[in-house]
Scaffold this active site. Structure first.
Site, mmCIF file in Angstrom:
data_model
loop_
_atom_site.group_PDB
_atom_site.id
_atom_site.type_symbol
_atom_site.label_atom_id
_atom_site.label_comp_id
_atom_site.label_asym_id
_atom_site.label_seq_id
_atom_site.Cartn_x
_atom_site.Cartn_y
_atom_site.Cartn_z
ATOM 1 N N TYR A 45 16.413 29.173 9.049
ATOM 2 C CA TYR A 45 15.184 29.905 9.401
ATOM 3 C C TYR A 45 14.997 29.949 10.910
ATOM 4 C CZ TYR A 45 13.501 29.901 4.557
ATOM 5 O OH TYR A 45 13.349 30.119 3.215
ATOM 6 N N ARG B 36 -11.002 0.068 14.802
ATOM 7 C CA ARG B 36 -10.835 0.789 13.551
ATOM 8 C C ARG B 36 -11.798 0.104 12.576
ATOM 9 N NH1 ARG B 36 -4.796 1.531 11.219
ATOM 10 N NH2 ARG B 36 -5.310 -0.565 10.552
ATOM 11 N N LYS C 67 0.842 -1.203 0.000
ATOM 12 C CA LYS C 67 0.000 0.000 0.000
ATOM 13 C C LYS C 67 0.881 1.259 0.000
ATOM 14 C CE LYS C 67 -0.519 -0.293 5.008
ATOM 15 N NZ LYS C 67 -1.402 -0.813 6.074
ATOM 16 N N MET D 58 12.791 23.891 3.053
ATOM 17 C CA MET D 58 12.055 23.172 2.005
ATOM 18 C C MET D 58 12.993 22.325 1.137
ATOM 19 S SD MET D 58 9.457 24.959 -0.593
ATOM 20 C CE MET D 58 8.242 24.071 -1.482
HETATM 21 C C1 LIG Z 1 -0.628 -1.995 6.514
HETATM 22 C C2 LIG Z 1 -1.246 -3.251 6.958
HETATM 23 C C3 LIG Z 1 -0.455 -4.353 7.276
HETATM 24 C C4 LIG Z 1 1.052 -4.302 7.271
HETATM 25 O O1 LIG Z 1 1.502 -3.671 8.437
HETATM 26 P P1 LIG Z 1 3.047 -3.519 8.775
HETATM 27 O O2 LIG Z 1 3.070 -3.017 10.155
HETATM 28 O O3 LIG Z 1 3.602 -2.523 7.805
HETATM 29 O O4 LIG Z 1 3.659 -4.865 8.600
HETATM 30 C C5 LIG Z 1 -1.103 -5.525 7.634
HETATM 31 N N1 LIG Z 1 -2.445 -5.600 7.687
HETATM 32 C C6 LIG Z 1 -3.235 -4.555 7.384
HETATM 33 C C7 LIG Z 1 -4.703 -4.705 7.459
HETATM 34 C C8 LIG Z 1 -2.673 -3.347 7.023
HETATM 35 O O5 LIG Z 1 -3.457 -2.312 6.728
#
Ligand SMILES: *Cc1c(COP(=O)(O)O)cnc(C)c1O
Length: 367
Positions: free
Chosen positions: A263, A133, A35, A311
Site C-alpha cells: 500500500y 496517576r 493484567k 491488515m
Molecule cells: C502493571 C503494573 C505493574 C507491573 O509493571 P511491569 O512494568 O510490567 O513489571 C506493577 N504495579 C502496578 C500498579 C501495575 O499497574
C-alpha cells in the site's frame, strides 16, 4: 488449510522467569502481574507456570475470579481496587486484596460494610509519590490511613507506590525518599498501629533498584521475557521469551529495479529483488507503524520488513535466503534470537504494547 500464523506460549520459559525474578529479590514476595489477559498471553495459558509466585495481581475482577476458579488459593490483588460496591462485595466473597487509591473508595467501603461472616480484606494503600496517576498525595495520606483503620472489615494494610521512572536514568531517588518519609510519618503518628508492609517495585524497580524491594515486588513484563529497559536486552537479564509469534511465507514476488511494494508503494526496489509475503498483519497484532528494515527471521535467517504492513500480510526481503519460498517458516518475534523488544524498538514502541496487542484471531498453542 488454516492460515499458518501461530503464537506459541512457552510455560517453561515463564516458570524460569518467575524463578529468576524471585532470586533477584530473595527477601521479598512476588506478585505476578497478569493484567490485560496476562500481557496478551492468555490467563489460562500462563496460569500453571505461576506456581512459584506468592500472589497474582490484575485489574479485572474477571481475571481474579478465573484464577480462583483455576484453583489459586494464595493472595490475589486488584491493582486498581474496586470501582463499585458490587465489585467490593465480590472482592470480599472471593478474598481479593484491593488497592485503595482514592477517597471515593473509602466512601464506598464505609457505605457498604461487610457481612457479619466475611473475613477482613487486605488493603494496599496507594501513595502518589510523584507519578501523578493513581494514589493519595503525601499530605492526604495520613487522613486516608486513619479512615482506613476505622472501617469495618479492614485486614492488614500495605503501603504501596508505583515509580514513574524506575527504568530510566532519572531513577527513583525522589519517589523513594517521598515514600520513606510518608511511611515514617505514618508509623510515628500511629504508634499503636499494627505492622505496615511495603510494596514499590515493578519489573524495572525489581531489576534495577534492590534498595526498594521491601516486602512485595510486582512484576509484569519481565515475567513474559521482555526487558523493561531500553538498553538492557532480556537475554542479558536471563529472561526467556514466553510468546513466540510465527507464520509462513504464503507468496513470493520478483521485482525489477524501480518496482514498489505494498500500500502506498512506500518501498522501491533499487535492483532486482525477490520478496516474500508473510501471513501476518496488523489485524494479528503486528504493529502497522513498523518501518522498512524492522527485523524478521525467514527460514532461520534474519532479514527485513519491506514497505507498509497491511491488515493480514507483510512483505520481507528474501535477498540471500537460499531456497526461501511458499511455506518457509517466519518468526515475527520471540524465537530464533529475535526478541519482541527489538521489533518494538524498530517500530518506535515497547515490548509491552506488542505483546498486549496480540489479536484474538491468532491461534495459540501452549507448550
Ligand atoms: C502493571 C503494573 C505493574 C507491573 O509493571 P511491569 O512494568 O510490567 O513489571 C506493577 N504495579 C502496578 C500498579 C501495575 O499497574
Amino acid at each position: 488449510m488454516t492460515r499458518p500464523i501461530m503464537a506459541r506460549i512457552d510455560r517453561n520459559a515463564l516458570a524460569h522467569n518467575v524463578r529468576v525474578l524471585c532470586q533477584a529479590a530473595p527477601t521479598s514476595r512476588l506478585w505476578a502481574v497478569i493484567k490485560a489477559n496476562a500481557y496478551g498471553h492468555g490467563v489460562d495459558h500462563v496460569f500453571s507456570a505461576l506456581e512459584q509466585a506468592h500472589g497474582i495481581a490484575m485489574l479485572d475482577l474477571e481475571e481474579a475470579l478465573r484464577c480462583r476458579e483455576l484453583g489459586w488459593k494464595k493472595p490475589l490483588l486488584l491493582l486498581e481496587g474496586f470501582f463499585s460496591a458490587d465489585d467490593l462485595a465480590l472482592a470480599r466473597q472471593h478474598q481479593l486484596s484491593v488497592v485503595i487509591h482514592d477517597a471515593a473508595q473509602l466512601d464506598i467501603w464505609q457505605a457498604h460494610p461487610p457481612l457479619a461472616n466475611q473475613a477482613p480484606l487486605s488493603v494496599y494503600l496507594k501513595l502518589n509519590s510523584g507519578m501523578n496517576r493513581l494514589g493519595f498525595a503525601p499530605p492526604a495520606l495520613d487522613d486516608a490511613y486513619s479512615r482506613l483503620r476505622e472501617l469495618d472489615g479492614m485486614g492488614d494494610i500495605t503501603l504501596m507506590t508505583h515509580f514513574a521512572s524506575a527504568d530510566e536514568p532519572a531513577g527513583i531517588t525522589d519517589a523513594l525518599q517521598c515514600f520513606d518519609a510518608c511511611f515514617a510519618r505514618l508509623r510515628k503518628n500511629h504508634p499503636d498501629a499494627p505492622p505496615l508492609s511495603q510494596s514499590l517495585c515493578n519489573s524495572a524497580g525489581l531489576l534495577a533498584h534492590p534498595q526498594a524491594h521491601r516486602d512485595w515486588v510486582r512484576t509484569g513484563i519481565a515475567l513474559y521475557g521482555s526487558s523493561p529497559f531500553q538498553n538492557r536486552p532480556a537475554n542479558e537479564l536471563d529472561l526467556r521469551p514466553v510468546m513466540h509469534l510465527s507464520s509462513q511465507l504464503i507468496g513470493t514476488q520478483s521485482l525489477q529495479a524501480g518496482e514498489r511494494v505494498g500500500y502506498g508503494g512506500i518501498f522501491t526496489a533499487t535492483e532486482p529483488l525477490k520478496i516474500g509475503i508473510v501471513a501476518c498483519g496488523y489485524a494479528d497484532g503486528y504493529p502497522r507503524h513498523a518501518p522498512t528494515g524492522t527485523p524478521v527471521v525467514v527460514a532461520g535467517q534474519r532479514t527485513r520488513l519491506l514497505g507498509r504492513v497491511s491488515m493480514d500480510m507483510l512483505a520481507v526481503d528474501l535477498s540471500g535466503i537460499a531456497g526461501a519460498g511458499v511455506g518457509s517458516s517466519v518468526t515475527l518475534w520471540g524465537a530464533e534470537g529475535l526478541s519482541v523488544d527489538e521489533v518494538a524498538q524498530a517500530a518506535g514502541t515497547i515490548g509491552y504494547e506488542l505483546l498486549c496487542a496480540l489479536a484474538p484471531r491468532v491461534p495459540t498453542q501452549v507448550c
